[in-house]
Design a protein around this motif. Structure first.
Motif, PDB file in Angstrom:
ATOM      1  N   PHE A 133       0.878  -1.177   0.000  1.00 25.74           N
ATOM      2  CA  PHE A 133       0.000   0.000   0.000  1.00 25.74           C
ATOM      3  C   PHE A 133       0.916   1.227   0.000  1.00 25.74           C
ATOM      4  CE2 PHE A 133      -2.282  -3.482   1.875  1.00 25.74           C
ATOM      5  CZ  PHE A 133      -3.591  -3.354   1.432  1.00 25.74           C
ATOM      6  N   GLU A 134       0.892   2.006  -1.090  1.00 30.80           N
ATOM      7  CA  GLU A 134       1.922   3.028  -1.298  1.00 30.80           C
ATOM      8  C   GLU A 134       1.323   4.406  -1.584  1.00 30.80           C
ATOM      9  OE1 GLU A 134       5.344   0.316  -3.394  1.00 30.80           O
ATOM     10  OE2 GLU A 134       3.586   0.838  -4.597  1.00 30.80           O
ATOM     11  N   PRO A 135       1.550   5.385  -0.673  1.00 34.20           N
ATOM     12  CA  PRO A 135       1.072   6.757  -0.913  1.00 34.20           C
ATOM     13  C   PRO A 135       2.133   7.600  -1.631  1.00 34.20           C
ATOM     14  CG  PRO A 135       1.862   6.560   1.337  1.00 34.20           C
ATOM     15  CD  PRO A 135       2.094   5.216   0.686  1.00 34.20           C
ATOM     16  N   TYR A 136       1.697   8.380  -2.595  1.00 35.53           N
ATOM     17  CA  TYR A 136       2.577   9.325  -3.287  1.00 35.53           C
ATOM     18  C   TYR A 136       1.913  10.696  -3.270  1.00 35.53           C
ATOM     19  CZ  TYR A 136       4.978   5.125  -4.759  1.00 35.53           C
ATOM     20  OH  TYR A 136       5.654   3.932  -4.751  1.00 35.53           O
ATOM     21  N   GLU A 137       2.580  11.674  -3.846  1.00 40.47           N
ATOM     22  CA  GLU A 137       2.081  13.047  -3.743  1.00 40.47           C
ATOM     23  C   GLU A 137       0.719  13.217  -4.402  1.00 40.47           C
ATOM     24  OE1 GLU A 137       3.533  17.635  -4.675  1.00 40.47           O
ATOM     25  OE2 GLU A 137       4.635  15.945  -5.540  1.00 40.47           O
ATOM     26  N   LYS A 138       0.533  12.622  -5.587  1.00 43.78           N
ATOM     27  CA  LYS A 138      -0.692  12.876  -6.345  1.00 43.78           C
ATOM     28  C   LYS A 138      -1.556  11.635  -6.556  1.00 43.78           C
ATOM     29  CE  LYS A 138       1.166  16.878  -8.785  1.00 43.78           C
ATOM     30  NZ  LYS A 138       1.460  17.501 -10.097  1.00 43.78           N
ATOM     31  N   LEU A 152       6.044   1.944   7.211  1.00 41.78           N
ATOM     32  CA  LEU A 152       7.238   2.771   7.007  1.00 41.78           C
ATOM     33  C   LEU A 152       6.809   4.198   6.693  1.00 41.78           C
ATOM     34  CD1 LEU A 152      10.398   2.798   6.599  1.00 41.78           C
ATOM     35  CD2 LEU A 152       9.905   2.530   4.165  1.00 41.78           C
ATOM     36  N   PRO A 153       7.207   5.178   7.540  1.00 38.30           N
ATOM     37  CA  PRO A 153       6.844   6.564   7.226  1.00 38.30           C
ATOM     38  C   PRO A 153       7.617   7.073   6.016  1.00 38.30           C
ATOM     39  CG  PRO A 153       8.063   6.431   9.319  1.00 38.30           C
ATOM     40  CD  PRO A 153       7.952   5.042   8.776  1.00 38.30           C
ATOM     41  N   THR A 154       6.907   7.512   4.995  1.00 36.80           N
ATOM     42  CA  THR A 154       7.551   8.058   3.788  1.00 36.80           C
ATOM     43  C   THR A 154       7.183   9.532   3.647  1.00 36.80           C
ATOM     44  OG1 THR A 154       5.729   7.560   2.275  1.00 36.80           O
ATOM     45  CG2 THR A 154       7.319   5.798   2.680  1.00 36.80           C
ATOM     46  N   LEU A 155       7.660  10.154   2.604  1.00 35.02           N
ATOM     47  CA  LEU A 155       7.467  11.582   2.412  1.00 35.02           C
ATOM     48  C   LEU A 155       5.993  11.961   2.343  1.00 35.02           C
ATOM     49  CD1 LEU A 155       9.211  14.118   1.992  1.00 35.02           C
ATOM     50  CD2 LEU A 155       9.007  13.747  -0.479  1.00 35.02           C
ATOM     51  N   HIS A 156       5.156  11.064   1.780  1.00 29.23           N
ATOM     52  CA  HIS A 156       3.753  11.410   1.546  1.00 29.23           C
ATOM     53  C   HIS A 156       2.783  10.546   2.342  1.00 29.23           C
ATOM     54  CE1 HIS A 156       5.122  14.067  -1.601  1.00 29.23           C
ATOM     55  NE2 HIS A 156       5.780  13.075  -2.168  1.00 29.23           N
ATOM     56  N   GLY A 157       3.259   9.889   3.394  1.00 29.74           N
ATOM     57  CA  GLY A 157       2.385   9.063   4.215  1.00 29.74           C
ATOM     58  C   GLY A 157       3.037   7.739   4.543  1.00 29.74           C
ATOM     59  N   GLU A 158       2.281   6.857   5.180  1.00 35.11           N
ATOM     60  CA  GLU A 158       2.831   5.571   5.609  1.00 35.11           C
ATOM     61  C   GLU A 158       2.681   4.515   4.516  1.00 35.11           C
ATOM     62  OE1 GLU A 158       2.554   4.709  10.184  1.00 35.11           O
ATOM     63  OE2 GLU A 158       0.669   5.585   9.522  1.00 35.11           O
ATOM     64  N   LYS A 159       3.800   3.966   4.094  1.00 32.65           N
ATOM     65  CA  LYS A 159       3.763   2.814   3.200  1.00 32.65           C
ATOM     66  C   LYS A 159       3.609   1.565   4.058  1.00 32.65           C
ATOM     67  CE  LYS A 159       6.228  -0.088  -0.037  1.00 32.65           C
ATOM     68  NZ  LYS A 159       7.368  -0.318  -0.913  1.00 32.65           N
ATOM     69  N   ILE A 160       2.736   0.671   3.647  1.00 36.86           N
ATOM     70  CA  ILE A 160       2.484  -0.555   4.399  1.00 36.86           C
ATOM     71  C   ILE A 160       2.690  -1.751   3.478  1.00 36.86           C
ATOM     72  CG2 ILE A 160       0.764  -1.886   5.671  1.00 36.86           C
ATOM     73  CD1 ILE A 160      -0.537   0.742   6.469  1.00 36.86           C
ATOM     74  N   VAL A 161       3.458  -2.719   3.962  1.00 37.70           N
ATOM     75  CA  VAL A 161       3.642  -3.973   3.232  1.00 37.70           C
ATOM     76  C   VAL A 161       3.105  -5.108   4.094  1.00 37.70           C
ATOM     77  CG1 VAL A 161       5.266  -5.588   2.198  1.00 37.70           C
ATOM     78  CG2 VAL A 161       5.651  -3.132   1.977  1.00 37.70           C
ATOM     79  N   MET A 162       2.230  -5.908   3.523  1.00 39.03           N
ATOM     80  CA  MET A 162       1.659  -7.062   4.223  1.00 39.03           C
ATOM     81  C   MET A 162       2.190  -8.336   3.567  1.00 39.03           C
ATOM     82  SD  MET A 162      -2.259  -5.698   4.816  1.00 39.03           S
ATOM     83  CE  MET A 162      -2.621  -6.918   6.099  1.00 39.03           C
TER      84      MET A 162
END
Length: 569
Positions: free
Chosen positions: A207-212, A278-288
């Motif tokens: 689950f990966e958040p990016y800027e846009k 994992l806190p990233t620049l644009h939010g928390e990335k989650i790997v399950m």
């Protein structure tokens, strides 16, 4: 004043007339009957003037776009809500795949000459388009199915009074925990993503958040593939819900967290997940990580060992004491191999203890311990405790340092069977790695009884096709001249609905199984290096990883490209 049907002919229609595939009179009649481009093509098919595949093939060859068979496409994995549903129904187009860098959209169309339509879709999506030709009848059916699916979902959400909750969640930027009613659509969405991943045989869900934008990818057979792009506004909701079910702190977003959760599929089937944030620049990335205990129950025959390799392994784990090491990079299947051995050894009269970081698969009858270095529970301290627990078999997740190595070897020398992993490239270098850690050569020679190095290669799907490979390429890959005798046929990927067009389905292990014989022990004791050990093992008939992989090519299990990629050190 009505438009002249002749002036309404599309570029595809004019090309069909020019190449004498369709008469101008028939084309004009079809346009007069149905004004739009796709309706025109439907009319051509219904009147029996041309079949849908002939039109699609002609369009592909004439306009230079690839052709796709939509019957092999799983609509569950198509991008959702990328194109306005009204445009989809009006222009009979379907979004097949979405790419982020740059933003591109693969679009299934029947008529690639209708540029006005594509300009409208480009404007609405803000993406570059990559056209793919599809048969007009199959495209129409898929558009109808997608419309019916969207309608059914909306009706279900409305019936359960959840549509308003979803809209509220999109509008809300609050970081506070939400009620179960508000989160109900998120729960259903996450559950569907996870169930689809399990059914597909995936190993991880990202689950990966990016800027846009926000995307969800799954790793299947070692390859990451995007499966969804939910609205960016849902990123906090999705992260919070996953953290809640994984018993993580939803208020802590500044540091990584690790947890576990379980998804119950049926009365007798549940799947565990290891969760990492994992806190990233644009939010928390989650790997399950999907931890399916059934993978350890498949049995040794399903892993891909050759008959002679399997016998060496079974003989080793039947020994009352000694050390068995499994080596390979992350994601090479070491855990499944170890658990398969433990499952064979797991009998009522055997006491088995494992120290893992963390325990990935829960097995009844085995005492599993998660190491916790912050609390002082290391591999070494867990091993010391095991030796006071009257064990028969000990499994150590990984030998990382001299202390763990020495205690493991001591256990192997004092009547215990010890299984563990070491991160090295192949079996011979594992022995050298132990020496470099500081383990005395005598202790290595007297305790290690077998080493298995392994890799995973994608298994060819049943749709595989014969392929011609130049003799020079076969020789360069490692085949001997006498093996290229025409008695076997190499195969390559084809692509079908079952493998979703990739040509591969599942993975198979490639192994180097090296028993530590008296001769190898002598080389260790006399200061020989890994090259000396490898040369001796080869003379004793031990295949290295490349040779084992080439055998899988001869058997038609995988392709030469996969073997080269998996064993190219």
């Amino acid at each position: 004043m009505a438009a002249n049907p002749q002036t309404a002919l599309s570029g595809l229609a004019r090309a069909l007339i020019q190449k004498k595939r369709l008469s101008e009179a028939d084309a004009v009649a079809c346009v007069a009957s149905n004004g739009t481009a796709n309706a025109f093509l439907h009319e051509v098919v219904q009147r029996g003037l041309l079949n849908a595949f002939a039109i699609a093939q002609f369009a592909s060859e004439t306009f230079g776009y690839p052709l796709i068979d939509l019957s092999a496409v799983d609509r569950e994995f198509l991008p959702k809500n990328v194109i306005d549903s009204n445009l989809v129904r009006k222009h009979q187009v379907v979004a097949l795949a979405q790419h982020s860098s740059p933003t591109r959209l693969a679009l299934a169309v029947a008529d690639p000459s209708n540029m006005r339509v594509f300009d409208e879709i480009r404007f609405q999506t803000g993406m570059q388009l990559e056209l793919v030709i599809a048969e007009v009848d199959k495209l129409g059916r898929l558009v109808d199915q997608l419309a019916a699916s969207d309608k059914e979902m909306l009706e279900q959400l409305n019936a359960e009074d959840e549509l308003g909750a979803l809209e509220a969640s999109l509008a809300s930027d609050s970081d506070e925990a939400t009620t179960d009613v508000e989160d109900a659509p998120i729960v259903k969405f996450i559950q569907k993503v996870l169930v689809d991943a399990i059914n597909e045989g995936a190993s991880d869900v990202h689950f990966e958040p990016y800027e846009k934008y926000y995307r969800i990818r799954v790793r299947t057979d070692g390859i990451l593939r995007e499966v969804a792009q939910p609205p960016l506004a849902l990123k906090e909701k999705i992260a919070s819900r996953i953290k809640i079910i994984s018993r993580l702190d939803i208020s802590e977003k500044r540091i990584p967290q690790d947890g576990r959760t379980k998804l119950v599929l049926s009365k007798g089937k549940a799947i565990d997940f290891r969760v990492s944030t994992l806190p990233t620049l644009h939010g928390e990335k989650i790997v399950m990580r999907i931890l399916d205990a059934s993978s350890a129950m498949l049995g040794i025959d399903a892993l891909g060992y050759e008959p002679d390799q399997k016998q060496v392994l079974l003989d080793a784990i039947a020994r009352p004491y000694g050390m068995i090491l499994v080596t390979g990079p992350t994601g090479s299947g070491k855990t499944v191999s170890l658990y398969t051995c433990l499952n064979i050894l797991n009998k009522a009269g055997v006491n088995i203890s494992t120290a893992e970081d963390p325990a990935e698969i829960n097995l009844a009858g085995i005492n599993q311990v998660n190491v916790n270095e912050k609390a002082g529970l290391t591999f070494a301290s867990a091993l010391r405790s095991f030796l006071r627990q009257d064990p028969d078999v000990i499994m150590v997740g990984e030998i990382r340092d001299l202390e763990t190595a020495e205690i493991s070897i001591k256990a192997a020398q004092t009547g215990h069977l010890v299984l563990s992993t070491v991160h090295t490239n192949d079996a011979p270098t594992t022995l050298e790695r132990l020496k470099n850690m500081g383990v005395a050569p005598f202790n290595i020679a007297s305790s290690v009884i077998m080493i298995t190095a392994q890799r995973l290669a994608r298994r060819l799907c049943s749709c595989k096709k014969p392929t011609n490979i130049p003799i020079e390429a076969l020789l360069q890959a490692g085949f001997h001249e006498d093996e290229i005798d025409g008695s076997w046929q190499p195969y390559g990927p084809a692509g079908c609905e079952r493998c979703k067009g990739s040509g591969y389905k599942g993975r198979v292990g490639i192994y180097q199984v090296m028993p530590v014989t008296d001769e190898i022990s002598h080389v260790i004791m006399t200061g020989g290096n890994s090259m000396d050990i490898a040369a001796l093992a080869e003379r004793n008939g031990v295949n290295d990883l490349r040779r084992s992989g080439l055998l899988k090519v001869r058997q038609g299990v995988t392709s030469l490209e996969e073997v080269i990629a998996a064993t190219n050190e």
